[in-house]
Design a protein around this motif. Structure first.
Motif, mmCIF file in Angstrom:
data_model
loop_
_atom_site.group_PDB
_atom_site.id
_atom_site.type_symbol
_atom_site.label_atom_id
_atom_site.label_comp_id
_atom_site.label_asym_id
_atom_site.label_seq_id
_atom_site.Cartn_x
_atom_site.Cartn_y
_atom_site.Cartn_z
ATOM 1 N N GLN A 142 0.824 -1.212 0.000
ATOM 2 C CA GLN A 142 0.000 0.000 0.000
ATOM 3 C C GLN A 142 0.855 1.258 0.000
ATOM 4 O O GLN A 142 0.552 2.232 -0.703
ATOM 5 C CB GLN A 142 -0.920 -0.005 1.230
ATOM 6 N N TRP A 145 2.334 1.567 -3.467
ATOM 7 C CA TRP A 145 1.332 1.980 -4.438
ATOM 8 C C TRP A 145 0.939 3.438 -4.252
ATOM 9 O O TRP A 145 0.707 4.156 -5.235
ATOM 10 C CB TRP A 145 0.102 1.087 -4.329
ATOM 11 N N VAL A 150 -0.687 4.109 -7.732
ATOM 12 C CA VAL A 150 -1.426 2.923 -8.168
ATOM 13 C C VAL A 150 -2.711 2.798 -7.351
ATOM 14 O O VAL A 150 -2.695 2.886 -6.130
ATOM 15 C CB VAL A 150 -0.568 1.652 -7.987
ATOM 16 N N HIS A 179 -8.855 -4.902 -5.182
ATOM 17 C CA HIS A 179 -7.822 -5.374 -6.099
ATOM 18 C C HIS A 179 -8.271 -6.639 -6.825
ATOM 19 O O HIS A 179 -9.042 -7.447 -6.284
ATOM 20 C CB HIS A 179 -6.521 -5.655 -5.348
ATOM 21 N N ILE A 221 0.944 -5.929 -10.701
ATOM 22 C CA ILE A 221 1.318 -4.639 -10.093
ATOM 23 C C ILE A 221 1.881 -4.855 -8.693
ATOM 24 O O ILE A 221 2.541 -3.984 -8.123
ATOM 25 C CB ILE A 221 0.125 -3.661 -10.023
ATOM 26 N N GLY A 222 1.606 -6.029 -8.165
ATOM 27 C CA GLY A 222 2.103 -6.355 -6.830
ATOM 28 C C GLY A 222 2.012 -7.852 -6.592
ATOM 29 O O GLY A 222 1.227 -8.560 -7.240
ATOM 30 N N GLY A 243 6.367 -1.970 -10.239
ATOM 31 C CA GLY A 243 5.588 -2.747 -9.289
ATOM 32 C C GLY A 243 6.408 -3.188 -8.084
ATOM 33 O O GLY A 243 7.604 -2.890 -7.969
#
Length: 333
Positions: A142, A145, A150, A179, A221-222, A243
């Motif tokens: 978090q 991002w 993101v 997500h 992205i993660g 990412g």
């Protein structure tokens, strides 16, 4: 007297873990808070301790159990008094200091955090170190991002070892935040379970578990990874530009057969997540977030309750990947 699992190691018998009765006078002197344990749990490291498959236990005899939740009965620590409800995770408990798979524990008060309001002791141990680690992973992602701009829904997030404790909680937490979660597992028969927790897609762990190219098609992205080895290497290799990957486990292995390519060509960030020695402020933030955001219905769906004696069989089962979600131990059953 109280019941406990006790690990002994002798020349004639060897390594042995058994249910026994102990006297409170036998509790470690190196502790200023005594706790009546209400609930404990079984994590991967507990499985290693119970079976002796890895030398995680550093001194003998040892009561295993890296987690517990209970009530303070006696305290010489300024933060705690009799009647306080507390949680413990890590700090070498169950490895170098007697742990939570027992009805009593004596520990250092600096290791304890208060049971968050709105969370029962049973729920806290249904979460346990596995769920607390999942939240630490999510907090790292978090923060990354937020700095990168993101937002939920802007790409897929991979969770490896998704049927395990860390993975199950990570799937539920990430999905609750909006997500798109892809769950990797070696047990595709559990796909409906993972989708009930919020996974949008379930993939076979074999797609990530073998040696792969240093750079692969950008997808994630993660990533929350509790597996390590080739799985972690392939996860990094297929993470999108900018990412992040949060690594917290080694179920496949502690090696990392990867290259620097994802990190220097795509700006991928690899976060190492340690739950054992995490500072108090981070622990309290993680537990507060869990109390507020983890869906209790999903937590119940991933939880199985067992008694203290059954923990002996649960140790090898969790190492063999035969446990779905979380095992909570009623030490008084």
């Amino acid at each position: 007297m109280f019941k406990a699992l006790l690990i002994t190691k002798t020349d004639d018998v060897g390594y042995r873990c058994a249910l026994t009765e102990l006297d409170e006078a036998q509790l470690p002197a190196a502790g200023d808070v005594t706790v009546r344990v209400d609930w404990s749990t079984i994590n991967y490291k507990d499985g290693l301790a119970i079976t002796g498959q890895s030398p995680v236990v550093r001194s003998f005899p040892m009561v295993p159990g890296i987690d517990f939740a209970g009530t303070v009965t006696d305290s010489a620590h300024p933060r705690w008094k009799a009647g306080d409800r507390v949680i413990l995770n890590g700090f070498g408990v169950g490895e170098t200091h007697w742990g939570g798979l027992a009805q009593r524990a004596r520990v250092k008060g600096d290791w304890l955090v208060p049971l968050p309001e709105g969370l029962t002791a049973r729920e806290a141990m249904a979460i346990g170190t596995a769920g607390y680690t999942a939240m630490l992973c999510l907090m790292a992602l978090q923060k990354h991002w937020a700095e990168a701009g993101v937002k939920p829904g802007s790409g897929e997030v991979l969770v490896t070892g998704a049927n395990g404790g860390v993975g199950s909680v990570a799937v539920a937490l990430l999905a609750a935040q909006g997500h798109t979660v892809v769950a990797s597992t070696g047990r595709l028969a559990e796909s409906d379970y993972l989708k009930s927790l919020g996974a949008a897609e379930v993939i076979d762990r074999a797609t990530l578990g073998a040696p792969g190219k240093p750079l692969q098609k950008e997808r994630w992205i993660g990533v929350v990874d509790s597996v390590g080895s080739h799985t972690l290497a392939n996860s990094c290799a297929s993470t999108r530009y900018g990412g992040a990957v949060a690594a917290c486990g080694l179920a496949q292995g502690m090696d990392l057969p990867a290259s620097v390519a994802p990190f220097i060509l795509r700006g991928v960030t690899l976060y190492g997540i340690d739950s054992v020695m995490a500072p108090l402020t981070r622990r309290e933030a993680a537990w507060s977030a869990l109390a507020q955001s983890l869906d209790r219905g999903k937590l119940a769906a991933m939880t199985t309750e067992i008694g203290l004696a059954a923990a002996l069989d649960a140790g090898p089962q969790i190492l063999a990947g035969q446990v779905r979600g979380r095992l909570v131990v009623n030490v008084n059953a």
